[in-house]
Design an enzyme around this catalytic site. Structure first.
Site, mmCIF file in Angstrom:
data_model
loop_
_atom_site.group_PDB
_atom_site.id
_atom_site.type_symbol
_atom_site.label_atom_id
_atom_site.label_comp_id
_atom_site.label_asym_id
_atom_site.label_seq_id
_atom_site.Cartn_x
_atom_site.Cartn_y
_atom_site.Cartn_z
ATOM 1 N N ASP A 10 -0.629 -3.735 3.812
ATOM 2 C CA ASP A 10 0.340 -3.518 2.740
ATOM 3 C C ASP A 10 0.559 -2.019 2.635
ATOM 4 O OD1 ASP A 10 1.918 -3.931 0.370
ATOM 5 O OD2 ASP A 10 0.192 -3.383 -0.845
ATOM 6 N N SER A 11 1.579 -1.621 1.865
ATOM 7 C CA SER A 11 1.829 -0.198 1.647
ATOM 8 C C SER A 11 0.714 0.445 0.818
ATOM 9 C CB SER A 11 3.158 -0.012 0.923
ATOM 10 O OG SER A 11 3.149 -0.728 -0.291
ATOM 11 N N CYS A 73 2.925 -7.676 2.077
ATOM 12 C CA CYS A 73 3.872 -6.801 1.385
ATOM 13 C C CYS A 73 5.235 -7.451 1.562
ATOM 14 C CB CYS A 73 3.840 -5.433 2.034
ATOM 15 S SG CYS A 73 5.181 -4.327 1.522
ATOM 16 N N GLU A 152 0.414 -0.579 -11.859
ATOM 17 C CA GLU A 152 -0.568 0.410 -11.398
ATOM 18 C C GLU A 152 -1.093 1.274 -12.543
ATOM 19 O OE1 GLU A 152 0.120 2.472 -7.795
ATOM 20 O OE2 GLU A 152 0.399 0.599 -6.711
ATOM 21 N N CYS A 184 6.932 -9.742 -5.060
ATOM 22 C CA CYS A 184 6.256 -8.467 -4.816
ATOM 23 C C CYS A 184 4.792 -8.711 -5.144
ATOM 24 C CB CYS A 184 6.829 -7.371 -5.718
ATOM 25 S SG CYS A 184 5.871 -5.830 -5.676
ATOM 26 N N HIS A 186 2.547 -6.998 -6.340
ATOM 27 C CA HIS A 186 2.035 -6.465 -7.603
ATOM 28 C C HIS A 186 2.308 -7.408 -8.782
ATOM 29 C CE1 HIS A 186 1.795 -2.511 -5.658
ATOM 30 N NE2 HIS A 186 1.167 -2.046 -6.708
#
Lengths: 276, 276
Positions: A10-11, A73, A152, A184, A186
């Protein structure tokens, strides 16, 4: 082959929600996780740049001799899964297919919403994947760029996240969706807030869990499952590990040990001469 | 020497607030602006990684034969100005010194607040620079990671920005500051919201304007000012230019023409062989 690790990338920290699901479904597998934290995020970057980064990440994991690649991702899945499959002779699983299939299976009114980064939404990948299953489904998509920084920051349940989500989701609610794909990695952290806004009649689809089941199925078909021991994941990151450990710990729900910093960019020459 | 351009770099669009001030103060100068949009942001990354990126950006501009480097990014200024000055035989101006000096000059109660990215705040660079001018000033710093994505989303005056800022600023208000340094090049876009929360008794220091004055002064001292024609800036970016033009236009208040994509990473070998 079964004794090899599963490679996940993932990024940054987002793909850890996929790793967490894989740990539940496949506790006997060794997992290698690569977070490209020196170049995070991918979601605001162009398809060409994301493809190049994904290829470098995949190459690193292939060099670690993994048996399968999981592109954890959405942005990278949207642009890179086919290219990676062509380049490496390994099964490559993205997060878009599994989420799209699940959404197509559960919607009753055939009106599905998708939320994701700018890059994922602009690619139209979810829309194509859902309508490949059932062309009669209408798909309504909304980019939600603030969800990643909110998650985050640890503000997933904060009033600010609630107001932000209400604004992003308003056009989808107007379209009367009964299913929302969290496009996504997240976004599962925002589930509680999204539920509050959408109500119980809208089902949330979390690609992470669907992807883990698909990985288990594919390894089973190929007799490539491993089940003897219990392994701790190994983590690789491209920036220093401090922030990854801090923010990522909240994603996995456990402390992250065994984190190594690596360099995906090619060797650079040192040019120390002043040029003017 | 005077006929050479001034080189400005930032991780992305934020430094355009500095470019805008330079255009006002020095309309007769040719400006080269480099935005490292393929690796943006710098604010959440480690000092080592930011230093490496800053060196690559500076090297590119030095190759374009600029007469001066302006580090139009607080995070990069905090870790890289000294290293760049040592490496290249050029004047290097960061955004921290000018903002810090101005803050020290205007505070009356000697209680100064600083807001910035995680990287800038963690570096302590503003605190050191302000206390180097006047060791009796007390500096209170707060990282505000959501301000950059809010500014880039165009939500600087949105209710969500107001609530976010109220939460971030609360500890600084408690400390009774009379001056607040906007320690990130994105933050001037949030001025209106910050004023609303802090009231007229707190003065906002915008490093962009202070930096432009310092650049003009340094060039004047060195007889390196140019004043004949009016030039349009040239822009270089490391990702495709679409997003840069769209988001950056709002920062400069004008359309961005003459944008070229460049690669700062070293030449890569193509490795097309599957490895397993």
């Amino acid at each position: 082959m079964p004794e090899r690790a599963i490679g996940i990338f993932d990024s940054g920290v987002g793909g850890l929600t996929v790793l967490k699901e894989l740990l539940k479904v496949l506790p006997g597998e060794q997992l290698y996780y690569l977070g490209d934290t020196a170049r995070v995020p991918y979601g605001t970057k162009s398809p060409g740049t994301v493809l190049r980064y994904a290829q470098e990440a995949a190459e690193f994991l292939v060099q670690q001799r993994v048996k399968m690649l999981v592109v954890a991702c959405n942005t990278a899945s949207a642009v890179a899964v086919d290219a990676l499959e062509q380049r490496f002779s390994l099964p490559v699983v993205g997060v878009i297919e599994p989420g799209a299939r699940k959404a197509a299976a559960v919607t009753k009114n055939r009106r599905v919403g998708v939320v994701g980064t700018e890059g994922t939404i602009r690619s139209g990948a979810y829309s194509r994947a859902i309508r490949a299953v059932d062309p009669n489904i209408e798909v309504f998509a909304a980019p939600c760029p603030l969800f990643v920084p909110l998650a985050e920051e640890g503000w997933a349940d904060h009033e600010v996240a609630y107001l932000t989500a209400r604004e992003y989701l308003a056009p989808l609610i107007e379209r009367d969706i009964d299913t929302l794909v969290l496009g996504c990695t997240h976004y599962p952290l925002l589930k509680k807030t999204l539920h509050q806004i959408l109500g119980p009649q809208v089902q949330l689809i979390d690609s992470a869990a669907e992807t883990a089941h698909l990985v288990a199925g594919l390894l089973g078909e190929r007799n490539a499952l491993r089940s003897s021991e219990v392994f701790s994941p190994r983590y690789f990151v491209t920036d220093e590990s401090t922030r990854f450990k801090r923010v990522g710990g909240a994603f996995v729900g456990a402390e992250l040990h065994d984190v190594t910093q690596v360099d995906l960019e090619p060797e650079r020459e040192t040019k120390d001469s002043a040029l003017c």
